[in-house]
Design a protein around this motif. Structure first.
Motif, mmCIF file in Angstrom:
data_model
loop_
_atom_site.group_PDB
_atom_site.id
_atom_site.type_symbol
_atom_site.label_atom_id
_atom_site.label_comp_id
_atom_site.label_asym_id
_atom_site.label_seq_id
_atom_site.Cartn_x
_atom_site.Cartn_y
_atom_site.Cartn_z
ATOM 1 N N ALA A 49 -80.809 -43.250 -22.217
ATOM 2 C CA ALA A 49 -82.146 -43.396 -21.627
ATOM 3 C C ALA A 49 -83.030 -44.113 -22.646
ATOM 4 O O ALA A 49 -83.902 -43.501 -23.270
ATOM 5 C CB ALA A 49 -82.707 -42.025 -21.264
ATOM 6 N N SER A 91 -79.485 -45.110 -17.752
ATOM 7 C CA SER A 91 -80.301 -44.728 -16.591
ATOM 8 C C SER A 91 -81.072 -45.933 -16.070
ATOM 9 O O SER A 91 -81.539 -46.780 -16.834
ATOM 10 C CB SER A 91 -81.266 -43.602 -16.960
ATOM 11 N N LYS A 92 -81.197 -45.992 -14.752
ATOM 12 C CA LYS A 92 -81.861 -47.123 -14.108
ATOM 13 C C LYS A 92 -83.326 -46.810 -13.871
ATOM 14 O O LYS A 92 -83.672 -45.838 -13.210
ATOM 15 C CB LYS A 92 -81.181 -47.444 -12.773
ATOM 16 N N THR A 93 -84.186 -47.631 -14.443
ATOM 17 C CA THR A 93 -85.625 -47.493 -14.262
ATOM 18 C C THR A 93 -86.205 -48.869 -13.980
ATOM 19 O O THR A 93 -85.468 -49.852 -13.855
ATOM 20 C CB THR A 93 -86.293 -46.908 -15.527
ATOM 21 N N SER A 103 -76.611 -47.096 -14.164
ATOM 22 C CA SER A 103 -76.550 -46.128 -13.064
ATOM 23 C C SER A 103 -77.131 -46.729 -11.791
ATOM 24 O O SER A 103 -77.868 -47.722 -11.831
ATOM 25 C CB SER A 103 -77.315 -44.850 -13.427
ATOM 26 N N PHE A 149 -81.399 -43.333 -8.456
ATOM 27 C CA PHE A 149 -81.357 -41.943 -8.007
ATOM 28 C C PHE A 149 -82.742 -41.470 -7.595
ATOM 29 O O PHE A 149 -83.759 -41.959 -8.105
ATOM 30 C CB PHE A 149 -80.869 -41.032 -9.143
ATOM 31 N N GLU A 188 -81.623 -36.101 -7.796
ATOM 32 C CA GLU A 188 -80.296 -36.621 -8.118
ATOM 33 C C GLU A 188 -80.196 -36.961 -9.602
ATOM 34 O O GLU A 188 -79.182 -36.679 -10.250
ATOM 35 C CB GLU A 188 -79.998 -37.860 -7.275
ATOM 36 N N TYR A 189 -81.266 -37.556 -10.136
ATOM 37 C CA TYR A 189 -81.220 -37.957 -11.541
ATOM 38 C C TYR A 189 -81.098 -36.749 -12.468
ATOM 39 O O TYR A 189 -80.319 -36.770 -13.425
ATOM 40 C CB TYR A 189 -82.468 -38.762 -11.920
ATOM 41 N N PHE A 212 -77.649 -35.528 -12.232
ATOM 42 C CA PHE A 212 -76.756 -36.471 -12.909
ATOM 43 C C PHE A 212 -76.850 -36.296 -14.422
ATOM 44 O O PHE A 212 -75.815 -36.272 -15.120
ATOM 45 C CB PHE A 212 -77.119 -37.902 -12.516
ATOM 46 N N LEU A 213 -78.056 -36.160 -14.927
ATOM 47 C CA LEU A 213 -78.239 -35.917 -16.355
ATOM 48 C C LEU A 213 -77.508 -34.642 -16.770
ATOM 49 O O LEU A 213 -76.867 -34.603 -17.818
ATOM 50 C CB LEU A 213 -79.737 -35.815 -16.674
ATOM 51 N N SER A 237 -86.570 -37.750 -19.893
ATOM 52 C CA SER A 237 -85.122 -37.508 -19.965
ATOM 53 C C SER A 237 -84.752 -36.648 -21.165
ATOM 54 O O SER A 237 -83.926 -35.735 -21.065
ATOM 55 C CB SER A 237 -84.364 -38.846 -20.036
#
Length: 361
Positions: free
Chosen positions: A207, A237-239, A262, A265, A269-270, A273-274, A287
């Motif tokens: 992250a 992670s997708k941001t 990723s 999410f 979900e995120y 997932f974490l 995160s």
């Protein structure tokens, strides 16, 4: 500042900047408490620690939290098992809660007209402010007189400890509450498929970006290239803006590093997932704080900013491995570069070997 603006400010202070002060306030008599945190994930998570402290002070009180679109589902996710909060209050539907709360804990910093109107509509009996004024702003806690108590925690106080430095400390013995988070194990296990593992590997969530900060790509690439990555799967992670960051990052990495971006999410979900990861590596962001609350090993990268380090450093469980890496260069909380990466590499390699060795048993 022109004359019209000055008149508007004075009128705002006159109409919205005052409230009836209750005499002989006794905080032991409170029956309802409403927390209004900033809606970032880290702030929301910390508010649960504050609520646990309040629950010990007021075992029979109704405790609520103000939510926005940004953090509403996160609040529901954390609250589903422990039920720390009795009520989640939609910030846009505050009229329904007018005069229903004895005590409002306001953690927002900057005062503005919208917030003053919102507080006027809510009309709590007592307000305790934990925010900080912006230097030079025309509204401050000196000319806005709606607060019964203004808390000024020590500069070296962590935000999780703010209640311990407030008016509450005159009435109660307040114990520290570190952030914690319990999830549904089945929902977490469902997220493992997103790692796309063909064989057993250590799952490391990256992250490297926060809301307004990110670690320098070249430094992160060098760090990852120096890791013993043979038995590691990295997912970033997708941001917002992560596609370009990831594209440049992977162009600097060794070709045999197993890394992917990723999918997008939802917040629920995120978090699950974490929770499915083995280790979390991230910058100062939600995160990192969520990972600590989930008792995950965490490697965090923080800017060399004293005020932010005191207020927002990770609060890991004492029985879980973690390492905070601080920039060599003093600056703002967003200056994420020039890190002593040799320390980070050493720690992560040891952690990878430890977890991989445990999984072989």
């Amino acid at each position: 500042m022109n004359m019209i603006k000055k008149i508007k400010i004075k009128l705002t202070i006159l109409l919205l900047g005052n409230k009836k002060k209750y005499k002989n306030i006794n905080l032991k008599d409170v029956k309802t408490v409403l927390l209004s945190p900033k809606d970032a994930l880290g702030d929301t998570l910390i508010s649960f620690s504050h609520a646990r402290q309040l629950r010990k002070m007021y075992p029979y009180a109704k405790i609520g939290i103000v939510s926005t679109i940004r953090n509403k589902n996160f609040i529901k996710l954390i609250n589903q098992k422990e039920k720390v909060f009795d009520e989640i209050v939609d910030r846009k539907k505050i009229i329904r809660h007018r005069k229903k709360w004895d005590l409002l804990l306001d953690f927002k910093d900057q005062i503005n007209t919208k917030r003053l109107i919102w507080t006027k509509i809510l009309k709590p009996k007592i307000i305790i402010s934990f925010g900080k004024d912006k230097a030079g702003h025309y509204f401050s806690r000196k000319n806005i007189k709606i607060y019964d108590f203004v808390t000024a925690p020590p500069e070296k106080a962590h935000i999780v400890d703010y209640l311990m430095y407030s008016e509450f400390s005159k009435y109660f013995n307040i114990e520290k509450e570190i952030p914690k988070l319990e999830l549904n194990g089945f929902e977490v296990s469902k997220m493992v498929k997103n790692w796309n593992l063909k064989r057993r590997k250590i799952k490391i969530l990256l992250a490297p970006q926060g809301n307004d900060r990110c670690i320098k790509i070249e430094e992160l690439a060098k760090f990852l290239n120096d890791i013993n990555f043979e038995n590691v799967k990295f997912i970033m992670s997708k941001t917002s803006g992560s596609e370009k960051y990831f594209e440049k990052l992977t162009s600097l990495l060794k070709s045999n590093i197993d890394i992917s971006l990723s999918k997008a999410f939802s917040i629920e979900e995120y978090v699950n997932f974490l929770a499915s990861s083995d280790i979390v590596v991230g910058v100062d962001s939600g995160s990192v704080h969520i990972a600590c609350a989930l008792k995950k090993p965490v490697l965090s990268f923080y800017a060399n900013n004293e005020a932010n380090l005191y207020r927002w450093s990770p609060v890991p469980n004492k029985n879980v491995d973690s390492l905070q890496i601080i920039s060599n260069i003093a600056g703002t909380q967003n200056d994420l570069y020039d890190f002593p990466m040799e320390d980070a590499v050493k720690w992560l390699n040891i952690e990878i070997n430890k977890i991989y060795g445990q999984s072989e048993r």
